[in-house]
Design a protein around this motif. Structure first.
Motif, mmCIF file in Angstrom:
data_model
loop_
_atom_site.group_PDB
_atom_site.id
_atom_site.type_symbol
_atom_site.label_atom_id
_atom_site.label_comp_id
_atom_site.label_asym_id
_atom_site.label_seq_id
_atom_site.Cartn_x
_atom_site.Cartn_y
_atom_site.Cartn_z
ATOM 1 N N VAL A 73 51.721 56.077 45.965
ATOM 2 C CA VAL A 73 50.654 55.471 45.161
ATOM 3 C C VAL A 73 49.288 55.913 45.677
ATOM 4 O O VAL A 73 48.405 56.267 44.888
ATOM 5 N N ARG A 76 48.675 59.465 44.633
ATOM 6 C CA ARG A 76 48.367 59.538 43.200
ATOM 7 C C ARG A 76 46.925 59.091 42.946
ATOM 8 O O ARG A 76 46.185 59.730 42.190
ATOM 9 N N ALA A 77 46.517 57.998 43.596
ATOM 10 C CA ALA A 77 45.148 57.510 43.430
ATOM 11 C C ALA A 77 44.137 58.531 43.940
ATOM 12 O O ALA A 77 43.115 58.789 43.293
ATOM 13 N N HIS A 78 44.434 59.124 45.088
ATOM 14 C CA HIS A 78 43.537 60.149 45.643
ATOM 15 C C HIS A 78 43.391 61.313 44.666
ATOM 16 O O HIS A 78 42.287 61.804 44.425
ATOM 17 N N LEU A 80 43.852 61.279 41.410
ATOM 18 C CA LEU A 80 43.094 60.847 40.230
ATOM 19 C C LEU A 80 41.594 60.878 40.510
ATOM 20 O O LEU A 80 40.814 61.367 39.699
#
Length: 119
Positions: A73, A76-78, A80
């Motif tokens: 997660v 993925r956030a990084h 984005l």
């Protein structure tokens, strides 16, 4: 209302209580969670990967599964954020200390206003 099958499951009281807390925080009832797992299996012809992982690993590995999930997660956030910054033409910070959310938010607002002809 449709026709439903009923399932009865035996589970240790402390495990149920802790699990109920986790899913309640997500706004889910135990029935909803079970329905989601069964629906996934019915639609995909296989169990969700997290279920398979949990069954293949010893119970002491539960922390590793949770950590692995959190790492995915975070990655993925990084990605984005990095993609968003790239779209806005902002350079990537060398460290999190250099990351300025206000700068990114203001750039996003400028872009939105520009798209609407208001900048």
């Amino acid at each position: 209302m449709g026709v439903y099958s009923q399932m009865n499951v035996r589970i240790e009281p402390d495990v149920k209580a802790r699990g109920d807390e986790v899913f309640a925080a997500m706004g889910l009832s135990p029935s909803q969670v079970v329905r989601c797992v069964w629906k996934y299996a019915a639609e995909h012809g296989e169990a969700p990967s997290i279920v398979v992982q949990a069954l293949e690993k010893p119970p002491s590995a539960a922390y590793d599964l949770d950590r692995s999930y959190r790492e995915r997660v975070a990655d993925r956030a990084h990605n984005l954020v990095a993609n968003y910054r790239e779209k806005l033409g902002l350079t990537a910070p060398d460290s999190l200390d250099e990351f300025d959310y206000r700068e990114m938010r203001e750039a996003a607002w400028e872009q939105r206003l520009g798209e609407r002809g208001l900048a």
